[in-house]
Design an enzyme around this catalytic site. Structure first.
Site, PDB file in Angstrom:
ATOM      1  N   GLU A   1      -9.131   7.765   3.850  1.00 11.23           N
ATOM      2  CA  GLU A   1      -8.985   8.075   5.285  1.00 11.23           C
ATOM      3  C   GLU A   1      -9.535   9.457   5.606  1.00 11.23           C
ATOM      4  OE1 GLU A   1      -5.250   7.057   7.081  1.00 11.23           O
ATOM      5  OE2 GLU A   1      -5.716   8.144   8.932  1.00 11.23           O
TER       6      GLU A   1
ATOM      7  N   LYS B   1       0.875  -1.184   0.000  1.00  4.67           N
ATOM      8  CA  LYS B   1       0.000   0.000   0.000  1.00  4.67           C
ATOM      9  C   LYS B   1       0.902   1.220   0.000  1.00  4.67           C
ATOM     10  CE  LYS B   1      -2.131   1.640   3.881  1.00  4.67           C
ATOM     11  NZ  LYS B   1      -1.630   3.017   3.918  1.00  4.67           N
TER      12      LYS B   1
ATOM     13  N   GLU C   1       0.737   5.793   0.026  1.00 11.72           N
ATOM     14  CA  GLU C   1      -0.084   6.987   0.165  1.00 11.72           C
ATOM     15  C   GLU C   1       0.148   7.947  -0.991  1.00 11.72           C
ATOM     16  OE1 GLU C   1       0.635   8.899   3.944  1.00 11.72           O
ATOM     17  OE2 GLU C   1       0.272   7.049   5.073  1.00 11.72           O
TER      18      GLU C   1
HETATM   19  O1  KIV Z   1      -0.600   2.576   8.754  1.00 15.19           O
HETATM   20  C1  KIV Z   1      -1.772   2.244   8.886  1.00 15.19           C
HETATM   21  O2  KIV Z   1      -2.158   1.578   9.853  1.00 15.19           O
HETATM   22  C2  KIV Z   1      -2.708   2.652   7.845  1.00 15.19           C
HETATM   23  C3  KIV Z   1      -4.157   2.380   8.065  1.00 15.19           C
HETATM   24  C4  KIV Z   1      -4.678   3.034   9.256  1.00 15.19           C
HETATM   25  C5  KIV Z   1      -4.966   2.617   6.856  1.00 15.19           C
HETATM   26  O3  KIV Z   1      -2.298   3.167   6.859  1.00 15.19           O
END
Ligand code: KIV
Length: 278
Positions: free
Chosen positions: A184, A115, A117
């Site tokens: 988010e 993932k 950002e």
């Molecule tokens: O780092 C994390 O835990 C996250 C989530 C809260 C989406 O990115």
């Protein structure tokens, strides 16, 4: 052991109208409990930095720290779908670094996807990761790694202009190839619109009930992290006070000599002193 979920399985859940559950995990023990409790996706979030490593933000978290914890989650979680969160600095410096670091999550930690950002500025990186065989989840709205640029940990997309920007980012990331998108801290109506505008699943955290799935920091929902509790968090149980009570009881039993009692001690020769000639 259940069959490991695939990216296609997760996309199909949206098509079938099944909500996706995602929770954070940072170690093997918690990962095993979450897997047993049938959580769909385990996220080794860079929230690791604040929740477990004691940093003030997610920014200091390193790739080595993420790999260390993601490997533990993989070992503890049998065939769970595990996502590694690309920490700050692991992909902003260029596509090559992103591929090197994304590859580490798959090869060294056994993750199924990563993932990262960001909006339009990360689309080229997302495309390159996917070409390199790395599945990617996007993350827009409040992006904690760059929270200072967004005016702090604030709800995003409250006015028309910023809401439109979030919708454009969602469309661009879908086009770039992300297979799911974390939203988010945005108003629930915007969460609904984004979820309707894109075909891939949206996973909300403070983004309302209309998202295709939800994610929370596990320590928040278990009431284990009380430094800062965002208003969207529902605390399903409060483990911190129970842990404190248990430890206070342990202290007092150790100090007054009632622990360990016979039940919690091993027995050998009853006349050992004599047998040893002491
Ligand atoms: O780092 C994390 O835990 C996250 C989530 C809260 C989406 O990115």
């Amino acid at each position: 052991m259940a069959k490991r979920k695939t990216v296609a399985d997760i996309i199909k859940m949206k098509q079938a109208g099944e909500k996706i559950t995602m929770l954070t995990a940072y170690d093997a023990a918690m990962a095993a409990m979450l897997y047993d409790a049938d959580v769909d996706v385990l996220l080794v979030g860079d929230s690791l930095g604040m929740v477990v490593l004691g940093y003030d933000s997610t920014v200091p978290v390193t790739m080595d720290e993420m790999i260390h914890h993601a490997s533990a989650v993989r070992r503890g979680s049998a065939s769970a779908f595990v996502v590694g969160d690309m920490p700050f600095g692991s992909y902003q410096s260029g596509v090559r670094d992103a591929i090197v670091n994304g590859t580490r999550f798959l090869k060294e930690a056994g993750c199924d996807a990563v993932k990262l950002e960001g909006g339009l500025e990360v689309c080229e990186t997302v495309e390159a990761l996917i070409r390199a065989g790395i599945s990617v989840i996007g993350h827009i709205g409040l992006t904690p790694q760059t929270a200072t640029q967004l005016g702090g940990y604030k709800v995003q997309g409250r006015d028309v202009e910023s809401a439109r920007k979030i919708i454009e980012e969602a469309r661009a990331l879908e086009k770039a190839g992300v297979f799911a998108l974390v939203l988010e801290c945005i108003p629930d109506e915007l969460g609904k619109i984004v979820s309707e505008e894109i075909a891939i699943p949206t996973i909300g955290i403070g983004a309302g009930v209309h998202c295709d799935g939800q994610v929370l920091v596990t320590h928040d929902l278990l009431g284990m992290f009380d430094k800062f509790i965002p208003s969207f968090v529902k605390t399903y149980c409060t483990l911190a006070p129970s842990i404190k009570d248990a430890v206070l009881e342990y202290n007092s039993e150790v100090r007054n000599g009632s622990y360990p009692d016979k039940e919690h001690s091993f027995r050998g020769e009853s006349n050992l002193r004599e047998l040893l000639g002491l």
